[in-house]
Design an enzyme around this catalytic site. Structure first.
Site, mmCIF file in Angstrom:
data_model
loop_
_atom_site.group_PDB
_atom_site.id
_atom_site.type_symbol
_atom_site.label_atom_id
_atom_site.label_comp_id
_atom_site.label_asym_id
_atom_site.label_seq_id
_atom_site.Cartn_x
_atom_site.Cartn_y
_atom_site.Cartn_z
ATOM 1 N N ARG A 1 48.424 11.565 6.178
ATOM 2 C CA ARG A 1 48.619 13.014 6.320
ATOM 3 C C ARG A 1 49.638 13.351 7.401
ATOM 4 O O ARG A 1 50.409 14.286 7.265
ATOM 5 C CB ARG A 1 47.274 13.683 6.636
ATOM 6 C CG ARG A 1 46.312 13.763 5.469
ATOM 7 C CD ARG A 1 45.024 14.455 5.869
ATOM 8 N NE ARG A 1 44.095 14.603 4.751
ATOM 9 C CZ ARG A 1 43.220 13.676 4.399
ATOM 10 N NH1 ARG A 1 43.147 12.540 5.071
ATOM 11 N NH2 ARG A 1 42.401 13.887 3.375
ATOM 12 N N GLU B 1 41.656 9.840 10.921
ATOM 13 C CA GLU B 1 40.945 8.561 10.935
ATOM 14 C C GLU B 1 40.473 8.145 12.328
ATOM 15 O O GLU B 1 39.375 7.596 12.483
ATOM 16 C CB GLU B 1 41.833 7.470 10.325
ATOM 17 C CG GLU B 1 42.000 7.568 8.820
ATOM 18 C CD GLU B 1 43.059 8.560 8.384
ATOM 19 O OE1 GLU B 1 43.225 8.766 7.162
ATOM 20 O OE2 GLU B 1 43.745 9.139 9.264
ATOM 21 N N ASP C 1 37.063 4.255 8.644
ATOM 22 C CA ASP C 1 37.444 5.499 9.309
ATOM 23 C C ASP C 1 37.648 6.664 8.356
ATOM 24 O O ASP C 1 38.385 7.596 8.647
ATOM 25 C CB ASP C 1 38.740 5.263 10.100
ATOM 26 C CG ASP C 1 39.865 4.683 9.249
ATOM 27 O OD1 ASP C 1 39.796 4.798 8.002
ATOM 28 O OD2 ASP C 1 40.809 4.112 9.818
ATOM 29 N N HIS D 1 51.296 7.288 2.662
ATOM 30 C CA HIS D 1 50.576 8.486 2.246
ATOM 31 C C HIS D 1 49.865 9.215 3.384
ATOM 32 O O HIS D 1 49.255 10.254 3.169
ATOM 33 C CB HIS D 1 49.511 8.118 1.204
ATOM 34 C CG HIS D 1 48.383 7.304 1.775
ATOM 35 N ND1 HIS D 1 48.471 5.940 1.945
ATOM 36 C CD2 HIS D 1 47.165 7.666 2.226
ATOM 37 C CE1 HIS D 1 47.340 5.491 2.466
ATOM 38 N NE2 HIS D 1 46.527 6.522 2.652
ATOM 39 N N GLU E 1 33.926 -2.942 10.375
ATOM 40 C CA GLU E 1 35.252 -2.666 10.944
ATOM 41 C C GLU E 1 35.134 -1.681 12.104
ATOM 42 O O GLU E 1 35.895 -0.717 12.216
ATOM 43 C CB GLU E 1 36.229 -2.165 9.883
ATOM 44 C CG GLU E 1 37.694 -2.293 10.315
ATOM 45 C CD GLU E 1 38.675 -1.826 9.256
ATOM 46 O OE1 GLU E 1 39.159 -2.681 8.487
ATOM 47 O OE2 GLU E 1 38.959 -0.622 9.198
ATOM 48 N N HIS F 1 51.087 7.274 -3.883
ATOM 49 C CA HIS F 1 49.724 7.791 -3.837
ATOM 50 C C HIS F 1 49.598 9.016 -4.736
ATOM 51 O O HIS F 1 50.546 9.808 -4.862
ATOM 52 C CB HIS F 1 49.388 8.170 -2.383
ATOM 53 C CG HIS F 1 47.950 8.414 -2.112
ATOM 54 N ND1 HIS F 1 47.342 9.622 -2.382
ATOM 55 C CD2 HIS F 1 46.981 7.610 -1.589
ATOM 56 C CE1 HIS F 1 46.072 9.557 -2.034
ATOM 57 N NE2 HIS F 1 45.826 8.351 -1.560
#
Length: 390
Positions: A218, A134, A98, A216, A120, A248
């Protein structure tokens, strides 16, 4: 006659981990030519994983730029992949998951009329804002895809509900389990992984409970990450465990973590580990807090309960199996769930002994067998493929 070319495109650390077993499996297949292209959406973290798995990229677009926004990254991947597709002329492009790399590569391949295989495929939360971007990225890949390698029956059901033809879907298990099992074997055979970690981080030599943290996403920046960090501060003080936060490299994540946790006893802010070290750290931990998707899949194979720092997950199989618990980024909820796992032995045993729903470690075999049968049918060998997952 030149074998048909399978082009694999990866840009980030998670893609590299999950595609590494597929790359190795494909490179053992003489009936198919394998070309690996990296966009370097993540540069240092990607290179680290490629080195761990001894993978040399054939093409490197080197697109990482400091503070690059999604619009610029997407346009750069599209432009770069247009040239790669014209030069390589693959029979099929494989993308994973993604990421922006996967989405933009799939769009470029669609424009070029090249088959797209999505490793996936079929994960969904049903909410385009969670995780962001994602959820949007994986839906775009599945909209233009040709072959769908679904990790579970639930993912297959999602694809069928969206109108994907059943014959285009193969339930494979998740390739991250393949990668995990390979790496576990490596860490058991090479004591240097543990020795190196303990030399750099002496607190690991002590026999204390350890909480491992990654965070991490967003959508968790600012308020979400700040709430997590305040929860970690309370956990370290109230329960007395060691907290290890693998921070991260995103400057926004580093700024928030340092501002709350830099001088807190029992909290250790470390740079991201290479994959064998991170697998060792997962094994060493008691519980894991994360907003990562891959860790939700890996940790159950190690018997580690996971607290997911999100309000929704595209991996409901883990919720149903009881291997993960959603806690979001609410400070009180994180502290409460951590405290229960760390102090209630019976509850911990129950949550740490659930069966992993994400496969048997043979997903890569199934994917490569499918590609061989699809693109080199006249030369198929008698080698048996891994039995299909039900």
């Amino acid at each position: 006659m030149t074998p048909p070319t399978i082009l694999l495109v990866i840009g980030t650390r998670p893609e590299a981990i999950k595609m590494a077993p597929v790359i190795h499996q494909l490179r053992r297949e003489p009936r198919l030519r394998t070309v690996v292209c990296v966009t370097a959406q993540h540069r240092q973290m990607l290179d680290q994983i490629l080195a761990n798995f001894e993978i040399q990229a054939d093409i490197d677009l080197d697109l990482m730029r400091t503070n690059q926004d999604l619009t610029r990254l997407t346009s750069n991947v599209l432009a770069g992949m247009a040239g790669v597709l014209a030069d390589v002329r693959p029979a099929c492009v494989l993308v994973h998951g993604d990421t922006t790399t996967a989405m933009a590569t799939a769009v470029a391949a669609f424009y070029a009329n090249v088959d797209i295989g999505h490793v996936e495929a079929g994960l969904r939360t049903g909410d385009l804002t969670q995780p962001w971007p994602e959820e949007f990225n994986r839906r775009v890949v599945d909209l233009v895809g040709t072959h769908y390698f679904a990790p579970t029956g639930r993912a297959q059901h999602n694809l069928l509900a969206e109108g994907v033809p059943g014959e285009s879907i193969l339930v494979t298990g998740n390739t991250v389990i393949d990668a995990l099992l390979i790496t576990l074997d490596y860490t058991r055979r090479h004591g240097g992984v543990a020795a190196s970690l303990q030399a750099r981080h002496p607190f690991l030599q002590r026999d204390e409970k350890l909480v491992l943290v990654t965070g991490h996403r967003r959508e968790n920046h600012e308020h979400g990450l700040a709430s997590l960090c305040h929860a970690l501060k309370r956990i370290a003080a109230d329960i007395g465990v060691q907290v290890v936060y693998s921070v991260h490299p995103n400057p926004n994540v580093q700024r928030i973590a340092a501002s709350v946790l830099a001088d807190v006893n029992n909290v250790h802010l470390i740079t991201p580990l290479d994959y064998p070290e991170f697998v060792w750290m997962m094994r060493r931990s008691s519980i894991i807090l994360t907003d990562s998707g891959g860790i939700q899949e890996e940790a159950p194979s190690l018997g580690k309960p996971v607290l997911v720092l999100r309000d929704v997950t595209e991996r409901p199989e883990a919720l149903e199996a009881g291997t993960v618990t959603l806690v979001g980024t609410d400070e009180g909820r994180i502290v409460s769930e951590c405290t229960r796992l760390l102090t209630d032995d019976a509850y911990y045993r129950d949550r740490s002994t659930r069966k992993n729903p994400f496969g048997d470690g043979r997903a890569s075999e199934r994917i490569v067998a499918f590609l061989r049968e699809r693109y080199a049918p006249q030369n198929c060998s008698a080698e048996p493929a891994a039995p299909a997952l039900s």
